[in-house]
Design an enzyme around this catalytic site. Structure first.
Site, PDB file in Angstrom:
ATOM      1  CD  GLU A 155      -3.212  -0.871   1.918  1.00 13.65           C
ATOM      2  OE1 GLU A 155      -3.020  -0.384   2.964  1.00 13.65           O
ATOM      3  OE2 GLU A 155      -4.228  -1.412   1.781  1.00 13.65           O
ATOM      4  CD  GLU A 313      -4.098  -5.854   2.542  1.00 13.05           C
ATOM      5  OE1 GLU A 313      -4.777  -5.072   3.325  1.00 13.05           O
ATOM      6  OE2 GLU A 313      -2.790  -5.696   2.583  1.00 13.05           O
TER       7      GLU A 313
HETATM    8  C1  GLA Z   1      -4.112  -2.557   5.002  1.00 13.07           C
HETATM    9  C2  GLA Z   1      -2.733  -3.054   5.034  1.00 13.07           C
HETATM   10  C3  GLA Z   1      -2.715  -4.262   5.830  1.00 13.07           C
HETATM   11  C4  GLA Z   1      -3.478  -4.182   7.107  1.00 13.07           C
HETATM   12  C5  GLA Z   1      -4.831  -3.771   6.600  1.00 13.07           C
HETATM   13  C6  GLA Z   1      -6.061  -3.510   7.785  1.00 13.07           C
HETATM   14  O1  GLA Z   1      -4.898  -2.769   3.856  1.00 13.07           O
HETATM   15  O2  GLA Z   1      -2.087  -3.352   3.632  1.00 13.07           O
HETATM   16  O3  GLA Z   1      -1.221  -4.511   6.201  1.00 13.07           O
HETATM   17  O4  GLA Z   1      -3.176  -3.014   7.800  1.00 13.07           O
HETATM   18  O5  GLA Z   1      -4.864  -2.637   6.135  1.00 13.07           O
HETATM   19  O6  GLA Z   1      -7.210  -3.319   7.456  1.00 13.07           O
END
Ligand code: GLA
Length: 669
Positions: A155, A313
């Site tokens: 991210e 995710e």
């Molecule tokens: C982000 C991050 C993860 C985690 C999630 C929790 O998407 O990439 O590592 O922290 O949030 O929602």
């Protein structure tokens, strides 16, 4: 040319899994993980994202034994790995040795070690360490049979979208010099004749640091562009090392495409991605979060240029970072997962496999919750694995849409700057209002950038396309001439790419196309609404508009602009150009969209569905069609459809009884 294979290599069907952080667990739990993953049908895991400090506990000293064992074990279980560069969070020894890599806020506060992502994206020192770690990972694991995909950082830009450190200032100046060539060109673009801001050399230029009042808006806009580009430059640098060492393995990173993450222009990354991956989290407080989810999924497909993408995710249930973290209700996780697949995802993954016991995310749900396997969450995890397996043949098929919704990051950035006509304007809410109407009418839309060729779309909706180049304006006009029904809303085409107003009456770039000329904006006060002549109400915005070729579709029925046009239409070539110089209520928006779609000849995916039932199709080149039906209501519905219900493995002779909250995927006859 590289010999890279397209994702998903030999991961069969719709890939299923999540982030896996075995370094947080003893061996007996890791062994149980394998057993539970088999039970759930997990086939792909993201590994090593936050492992730098364990893999390189001291500078130059590596400990790979644990990761070797994890990868071997996963391979033995037939599970493939999206392996991280492990560079998403620098280890404490690195920030201690090189505090200059720490990022800074606009106020000058240093963001220290202790959370994650404490690095300045433009720091050459950090970049060198990250490249070295990436090469080490690639050389060590490039030939590991479990490796399916590289996952760069994590991210990018999530916590520090804008860094104001010295490294950033230096890189910003270089970026500006490349963009403008001369400081005179920068002065012209930034309008520095205003407020004594003229620069004599590039060395005088700063990032938009905290200042006594509104900072130069073009400076801020360029800093936003620079920051997005700088994250992309980091991605590209790490990816190039991976391509060099492992040319056969595709690379990605996880995006955050939703209505909250403003600062990375993912459309500008798209050409650099082997495969697009997105992370999406529902806003628990939003009762219509599934509509925002659909927008995010359509945006992911748009950034992927229509190709299948990875849902990297989402959450099985509650997150831990919103004010009140509600768990998902019965069936909600299936609806969410399959809505992403319906809109083009060929992988469904979660953060994370097993819920942590320690650390800042211990209350974030996972596939295996704190309470263990005897839980609805784990049972649903297993059931989702079964369902995705039944959908294997959907992989690679594509969504088709007759409608384009234009989404433009620079317009978002520019329209929400300081010193504007109304601070109540929220670009994403405007986008979502028009998207919601399409969703409710059951019409699939592509979410596209302002630079996309619009050929072939029957209808184009561009809400608040505030900042446009001449080229973009021409492309939108061409779409109308060629036969599309184009709809623009207020505050579109107002400024050029430098955030300079286009003079001669608003909306400068689209005045001719729309056949209107606005002499003054007339924003409404909080709570102030006025009525349009069709009985709908409108809030937030009005403007003193003249017709110069268009006809009025709606006029103001009361208020200061009574009798003046609020919505207009002009026939253009084989199409039409509509202008919405107001912010109609939800019903008003829906009615306008319906008129636009009727005129353009766009039909819903499946006409006659009850409200709250989502229908989207994916198509294979051989003509096979997969109809996804998602019942967001609590009521059972009857749907006329013939084909094979893939999840329940049964023939449908002409109708489907879809229980409240349930999902079906039908291979249509
Ligand atoms: C982000 C991050 C993860 C985690 C999630 C929790 O998407 O990439 O590592 O922290 O949030 O929602």
């Amino acid at each position: 040319m590289t010999t890279r294979q397209p994702w998903p290599l030999d991961v069969p069907g719709i890939a299923y899994g999540g982030d896996y952080n075995p370094e947080q667990w003893p061996l007996d739990i890791q062994l149980e993980d394998i057993e539970l993953m088999r039970e759930a049908g997990v086939g792909l895991l993201s590994v090593g994202i936050f492992s730098w400090a364990l893999l390189e506990p001291r500078e130059g000293v590596h400990d790979f034994a644990w990761l070797d064992q994890v990868l071997d074990r996963l391979h033995a279980a037939g599970i493939r790995v999206a392996l991280a560069t492990a560079t998403a969070s620098p280890p404490p020894w690195l920030t201690r040795a090189h505090p200059e890599i720490l990022p800074r806020t606009a106020e000058g506060t240093v963001l220290h070690q202790g959370a994650r992502q404490s690095y300045a994206i433009a720091s050459p020192v950090f970049r060198a360490y990250a490249l070295r770690m990436t090469r080490t990972m690639a050389e060590r694991y490039g030939d590991h049979p479990a490796l399916a995909l590289w996952h760069v950082d994590n991210e990018l830009g999530c916590h520090v979208p804008h860094d104001y450190s010295d490294a950033s200032a230096t890189a910003f100046r270089a970026w500006l010099e490349k963009r403008y060539g001369t400081v005179d060109a920068l002065n012209a673009a930034w309008g520095t004749a205003f407020w004594s801001q003229r620069y004599d050399t590039f060395d005088e230029v700063l990032p938009p640091l905290a200042a006594p009042t509104f900072v130069n808006p073009t400076q801020r806009l360029d800093f936003a562009r620079f920051s997005s580009d700088e994250h992309l430059a980091h991605y590209r640098a790490l990816r190039d090392v991976l391509r060099q060492v492992t040319p056969h393995v595709p690379t990605t990173t996880n995006f955050m495409m939703n209505t909250r993450n403003k600062w990375v222009d993912y459309f500008s990354w798209s050409a650099e991605m082997d495969v697009v991956a997105n992370d999406h989290y529902l806003v628990a407080a939003d009762p219509e979060a599934h509509i925002e989810l659909a927008l995010s999924a359509d945006l992911s497909r748009g950034v992927a240029g229509g190709a299948p993408w990875i849902l990297m995710e989402h959450s099985t249930s509650a997150v831990n970072w919103q004010p009140r973290n509600r768990p998902k209700g019965p069936g909600e996780m299936f609806r969410n997962s399959l809505a992403h697949v319906a809109r083009g995802a060929d992988a469904v993954m979660f953060f994370q496999w097993r819920q942590s016991l320690a650390g800042a995310e211990k209350y974030h749900s996972a596939m295996v919750p704190h309470a263990g396997r005897d839980t609805d969450v784990f049972r649903d995890t297993v059931e989702l694995g079964r369902r995705l397996k039944a959908l294997a043949e959907v992989r690679g098929s594509r969504v088709r849409a007759d409608v384009a919704l234009v989404f433009d990051y620079p317009s978002w950035w520019a329209a929400e700057q300081d010193g504007r006509p109304t601070e109540a304007l929220d670009y994403q809410s405007e986008l979502l209002r028009w998207y919601r109407a399409l969703w409710e009418l059951g019409v699939t839309a592509d979410v596209v950038s302002a630079d996309t060729a619009l050929d072939g779309y029957r209808a184009v909706i561009a809400p608040t396309l505030y900042s446009v180049t001449d080229r973009t304006a021409a492309r939108i006009a061409d779409a109308a001439t060629a036969g599309a029904s184009v709809l623009l809303t207020f505050l579109s085409g107002i400024v050029d790419e430098h955030d300079h107003v286009r003079p001669g009456g608003y909306p400068g770039a689209f005045r001719e196309l729309l056949g209107v000329r606005t002499e003054e904006f007339w924003p409404l006060q909080e709570g102030e609404t006025h009525t349009l002549d069709d009985g709908s109400t409108a809030d937030l915005w009005s403007e003193k508009t003249h017709l110069t070729g268009a006809t009025a579709v709606r006029t103001w029925a009361d208020g200061p602009l009574t009798g003046r046009p609020a919505v207009t239409r002009r026939a253009v070539g084989r199409g039409a150009a509509w202008y919405v110089a107001a912010r109609p209520d939800e019903d008003g928006v829906r009615r306008l969209v319906r008129s636009l779609l009727d005129e353009a000849g766009v039909a819903p995916e499946l006409p006659g569905l009850p409200a709250g039932v989502e229908a989207v199709r994916r198509h294979r080149p051989d003509g096979t069609r997969f109809l996804f039906l998602i019942n967001h209501t609590g009521q059972d519905v009857e749907i006329p459809v013939r084909g094979r219900d893939l999840i329940r493995d049964r023939e449908l002779a002409g109708h489907l009884a879809l229980p409240g909250g349930e999902v079906a995927v039908v291979r249509e006859d």
